[in-house]
Structures are given as structure tokens and as C-alpha cells.
Design a protein around this motif. Sequence first.
Motif, PDB file in Angstrom:
ATOM      1  N   MET A 145     -19.121  -0.671   7.440  1.00 35.53           N
ATOM      2  CA  MET A 145     -17.785  -1.152   7.838  1.00 35.53           C
ATOM      3  C   MET A 145     -17.384  -0.671   9.234  1.00 35.53           C
ATOM      4  O   MET A 145     -16.854  -1.443  10.037  1.00 35.53           O
ATOM      5  CB  MET A 145     -16.746  -0.706   6.812  1.00 35.53           C
ATOM      6  CG  MET A 145     -15.352  -1.225   7.106  1.00 35.53           C
ATOM      7  SD  MET A 145     -14.349  -1.190   5.609  1.00 35.53           S
ATOM      8  CE  MET A 145     -12.734  -0.950   6.273  1.00 35.53           C
ATOM      9  N   ARG A 146     -17.636   0.577   9.525  1.00 42.60           N
ATOM     10  CA  ARG A 146     -17.227   1.124  10.818  1.00 42.60           C
ATOM     11  C   ARG A 146     -17.851   0.337  11.980  1.00 42.60           C
ATOM     12  O   ARG A 146     -17.152  -0.095  12.907  1.00 42.60           O
ATOM     13  CB  ARG A 146     -17.628   2.601  10.908  1.00 42.60           C
ATOM     14  CG  ARG A 146     -17.216   3.242  12.214  1.00 42.60           C
ATOM     15  CD  ARG A 146     -17.555   4.724  12.224  1.00 42.60           C
ATOM     16  NE  ARG A 146     -17.014   5.376  13.391  1.00 42.60           N
ATOM     17  CZ  ARG A 146     -16.814   6.677  13.494  1.00 42.60           C
ATOM     18  NH1 ARG A 146     -17.094   7.480  12.489  1.00 42.60           N
ATOM     19  NH2 ARG A 146     -16.323   7.203  14.600  1.00 42.60           N
ATOM     20  N   GLU A 147     -19.161   0.135  11.902  1.00 43.89           N
ATOM     21  CA  GLU A 147     -19.855  -0.586  12.983  1.00 43.89           C
ATOM     22  C   GLU A 147     -19.382  -2.037  13.065  1.00 43.89           C
ATOM     23  O   GLU A 147     -19.145  -2.571  14.155  1.00 43.89           O
ATOM     24  CB  GLU A 147     -21.372  -0.537  12.748  1.00 43.89           C
ATOM     25  CG  GLU A 147     -22.144  -1.060  13.951  1.00 43.89           C
ATOM     26  CD  GLU A 147     -23.661  -1.044  13.721  1.00 43.89           C
ATOM     27  OE1 GLU A 147     -24.351  -1.743  14.461  1.00 43.89           O
ATOM     28  OE2 GLU A 147     -24.140  -0.337  12.811  1.00 43.89           O
ATOM     29  N   ALA A 148     -19.192  -2.671  11.900  1.00 45.95           N
ATOM     30  CA  ALA A 148     -18.729  -4.066  11.882  1.00 45.95           C
ATOM     31  C   ALA A 148     -17.360  -4.181  12.558  1.00 45.95           C
ATOM     32  O   ALA A 148     -17.108  -5.102  13.342  1.00 45.95           O
ATOM     33  CB  ALA A 148     -18.649  -4.571  10.444  1.00 45.95           C
ATOM     34  N   ASN A 204     -13.813 -22.905  20.417  1.00 44.29           N
ATOM     35  CA  ASN A 204     -14.818 -22.629  21.465  1.00 44.29           C
ATOM     36  C   ASN A 204     -14.368 -21.438  22.311  1.00 44.29           C
ATOM     37  O   ASN A 204     -14.361 -21.473  23.533  1.00 44.29           O
ATOM     38  CB  ASN A 204     -15.053 -23.880  22.333  1.00 44.29           C
ATOM     39  CG  ASN A 204     -15.614 -25.021  21.509  1.00 44.29           C
ATOM     40  OD1 ASN A 204     -16.494 -24.813  20.677  1.00 44.29           O
ATOM     41  ND2 ASN A 204     -15.088 -26.211  21.703  1.00 44.29           N
ATOM     42  N   HIS A 205     -14.007 -20.369  21.594  1.00 46.63           N
ATOM     43  CA  HIS A 205     -13.360 -19.203  22.196  1.00 46.63           C
ATOM     44  C   HIS A 205     -14.333 -18.120  22.632  1.00 46.63           C
ATOM     45  O   HIS A 205     -13.940 -17.136  23.248  1.00 46.63           O
ATOM     46  CB  HIS A 205     -12.367 -18.610  21.194  1.00 46.63           C
ATOM     47  CG  HIS A 205     -12.893 -18.650  19.793  1.00 46.63           C
ATOM     48  ND1 HIS A 205     -13.996 -17.918  19.384  1.00 46.63           N
ATOM     49  CD2 HIS A 205     -12.484 -19.378  18.709  1.00 46.63           C
ATOM     50  CE1 HIS A 205     -14.245 -18.188  18.106  1.00 46.63           C
ATOM     51  NE2 HIS A 205     -13.354 -19.069  17.669  1.00 46.63           N
ATOM     52  N   GLY A 206     -15.605 -18.268  22.280  1.00 49.06           N
ATOM     53  CA  GLY A 206     -16.610 -17.302  22.743  1.00 49.06           C
ATOM     54  C   GLY A 206     -16.820 -16.108  21.824  1.00 49.06           C
ATOM     55  O   GLY A 206     -17.682 -15.273  22.074  1.00 49.06           O
ATOM     56  N   VAL A 207     -16.053 -15.993  20.727  1.00 51.85           N
ATOM     57  CA  VAL A 207     -16.259 -14.867  19.793  1.00 51.85           C
ATOM     58  C   VAL A 207     -17.373 -15.248  18.825  1.00 51.85           C
ATOM     59  O   VAL A 207     -17.339 -16.315  18.212  1.00 51.85           O
ATOM     60  CB  VAL A 207     -14.964 -14.531  19.005  1.00 51.85           C
ATOM     61  CG1 VAL A 207     -15.222 -13.423  17.990  1.00 51.85           C
ATOM     62  CG2 VAL A 207     -13.849 -14.129  19.961  1.00 51.85           C
ATOM     63  N   ARG A 216     -14.714  -5.278  20.035  1.00 53.17           N
ATOM     64  CA  ARG A 216     -15.184  -5.504  21.419  1.00 53.17           C
ATOM     65  C   ARG A 216     -15.210  -6.991  21.757  1.00 53.17           C
ATOM     66  O   ARG A 216     -14.883  -7.399  22.870  1.00 53.17           O
ATOM     67  CB  ARG A 216     -16.569  -4.881  21.612  1.00 53.17           C
ATOM     68  CG  ARG A 216     -16.513  -3.356  21.800  1.00 53.17           C
ATOM     69  CD  ARG A 216     -17.825  -2.799  22.299  1.00 53.17           C
ATOM     70  NE  ARG A 216     -18.864  -2.817  21.290  1.00 53.17           N
ATOM     71  CZ  ARG A 216     -19.077  -1.847  20.391  1.00 53.17           C
ATOM     72  NH1 ARG A 216     -18.294  -0.787  20.377  1.00 53.17           N
ATOM     73  NH2 ARG A 216     -20.042  -1.937  19.501  1.00 53.17           N
ATOM     74  N   GLU A 217     -15.615  -7.806  20.780  1.00 55.73           N
ATOM     75  CA  GLU A 217     -15.679  -9.261  21.008  1.00 55.73           C
ATOM     76  C   GLU A 217     -14.285  -9.855  21.211  1.00 55.73           C
ATOM     77  O   GLU A 217     -14.064 -10.645  22.115  1.00 55.73           O
ATOM     78  CB  GLU A 217     -16.316  -9.938  19.778  1.00 55.73           C
ATOM     79  CG  GLU A 217     -17.804  -9.759  19.662  1.00 55.73           C
ATOM     80  CD  GLU A 217     -18.570 -10.769  20.493  1.00 55.73           C
ATOM     81  OE1 GLU A 217     -18.324 -11.971  20.370  1.00 55.73           O
ATOM     82  OE2 GLU A 217     -19.426 -10.335  21.284  1.00 55.73           O
ATOM     83  N   VAL A 218     -13.362  -9.480  20.327  1.00 52.96           N
ATOM     84  CA  VAL A 218     -12.027 -10.097  20.373  1.00 52.96           C
ATOM     85  C   VAL A 218     -11.240  -9.603  21.586  1.00 52.96           C
ATOM     86  O   VAL A 218     -10.423 -10.328  22.145  1.00 52.96           O
ATOM     87  CB  VAL A 218     -11.257  -9.860  19.053  1.00 52.96           C
ATOM     88  CG1 VAL A 218      -9.886 -10.522  19.102  1.00 52.96           C
ATOM     89  CG2 VAL A 218     -12.034 -10.430  17.891  1.00 52.96           C
TER      90      VAL A 218
END
Length: 351
Positions: A157-160, A67-70, A166-168
Motif C-alpha cells: 500500500m505504501r508504495e502504491a 487523456n490526462h497523462g496519469v 507523484r503521477e497526480v
Amino acid sequence: MGEVDPAFIQHPKHRPKLSIIEAEGIPLIDLSAINSPNSISDPEAIERIVREVGNACKEWGFFQVINHGVSSDKLQKIEASAKKFFALPLEEKRKIKRDLNNVLGYFDTENTKNIRDWKEVFDFDVEDPTLVPASPDPEDDEETEWTNQWPEYPPEMREACQEYAREVEKLALKLMGLIALSLGLPEDRFKGYFKDQTTRIRLNHYPPCPSPELALGVGRHKDGGALTVLAQDDVGGLEVKRKTDGEWVRVNPTPNAYIINLGDTLQVWSNERYESTEHRVMVNSEKERFSIPYFLEPAHYTIIKPLEELINEQNPAKYRPYSWGKFMTHRKLSNFKKLNVENIQIHDFRI
């Protein structure tokens, strides 16, 4: 990678045992209380998480979070891109090969403790470009920039990778806040160190290995930065050296969990209140394995030393100050050439 080349073979003392000890008791921490909208109104729940994080840091140096929010969607996208990229022909991947001048991109001949790892990797930095020292020489003040290299395929791949980063990052900084609180420090105590971060993300691919009893995906090591946030698939292979008895124990994958481990930088900042933990990666003969570590690392100009608030006459500083940028560039060089000595370690700065 077919038969095992001698370059991959571990010294008998460090070869993996194929009988697995399951890691009982690696803490699993539920972060839902700090990720829910009403988290501010539940200080007791936050205190409980801070206590759990502190105990995990003290006893293991490793823990898992749920439940880490990522967003699982962002993780699935980067995993799918990684699989497509590593499935490309070798000559295609080597178009963006890392070298001494550009340390980011694809690489398939990395050494850990001077033994080659059974893996291939793709590295990119969160800040692009990343400002770093031009050399590990303490007298050299020149700076240079590391820039990411992206493959033509897969085009997404670049965008992924950037969206996942940003999430992590949010999770990693939240965890540093919890660790600060667990040390009795203000929640934002570490935040300033990451303004011009040198944080890196790695995509790992471990192909099946014909002799998993001789080689390792990654040899025994500790991470040099502050904190690592690891996503691993369901194959498993990560092993941690248990502090109580020195046994290597397997960290089984937990669905939708991240594995967190403390790096050497945090060991020094905390003046050994918390310690980094040695770990390694096993390979197997049947299944390939993928993992994605996020290495949270400070700005290159950060001087790493025990925090003033955590030292006193009874508990003096255990480390001399050192430059993170110089330390990091020195260690990077060892990825490209086999050294006659062990790579630079924090114990070189131990008082």
C-alpha cells in the motif's frame, strides 16, 4: 455500520433527494494536446484548452479531464490497496487511527458541518513529513511535523500510494498552469506556492447505508485548498450544487476521467473571477463506493490573498490576507470534535 445512528442524520433541509438530476453540461476537457510530444508545436490546441478550462472554472467550478497523462496502472494499484485495507477488521485499521497529535491515518468518525459522515477514510500527505503550524493560534509561531502512518497490511500500500501521488502531482500542477493562463497570468504563476506543499490524498470508502435518504457520505462542503483531483469508481454518488439554480446534480462517472474542482484558495487568489463549488456525496443501500481525492494545497507559510495582478481600483481585493497554515490547522481540529459554531470559512475574511 448497521442501522442509522442519529449522529449521521442530516437536518431535513439538507437530506438528499433520491430522485437524481443528471448533471448536463459539466465540461469534459481533452488534455491530449498538452500531453503529446509535439504539444509545443500546436499553440492553437493549447489556447483552445486554456479557453475551455477558463469557461469551466467560471461557469461550474468543476470539470472532468480525459487523456490526462496519469498512468491507469498506478490508479489500479492504489484502488486495489484501498479495497484490501478497508476490508480489514476494524481493530486492525484502528492501529493507525488519526488523532489530534497525528492527523494522518485511518478515521471513521468524521464530521462535516457537525454531522457525522457515512464513510471511513485513510489520509496521507504527499510530503512526508509535512511542516505545519503547531496550533491555529495566530500568536503561536511554533511549527510541528505531520508524518504518515502506514498499515502493515497490505504491504504494497505504501508504495502504491507514493507512486500514485507523484503521477497526480504532475497533472495537478499542469492544471494550475492552465488556470493561470486562463486568468491572463504566466503559466508558472502559482508554482512557487507548492514548494513545501501540504497536499493530502485521501482514500474514501462509503459502505452501503440502510437509509440513504437520511445520511450523506460527505455532507455539503467546499474544499479549502487550491484544487482537487478526484478519481471515483463506477458506482457514482458525487453531487454538485449547480450555480445557475442551486439544484444538486449528479456527476456520473466517466471512464478514465478525473473530476477537477476548484477550492476556496483559488477563489481568493482569483479575487472571485473563479469560485469554488459546494458538493456532497450520496450513499446507497446496495453498493459500497470508493473514491480517491488529491487535495492540492500550498506551503503552510503561504499568505492567501487576491493576486496583485487581478486587483485594481475598479476591482479591489475582496478578501483580507490570511495564513493558509493557521486556516488549515483550525479546520483539522473540527474533524475530531463537534463544534458549537460553523468551522472557519473564507467568508470570515471577506471584505
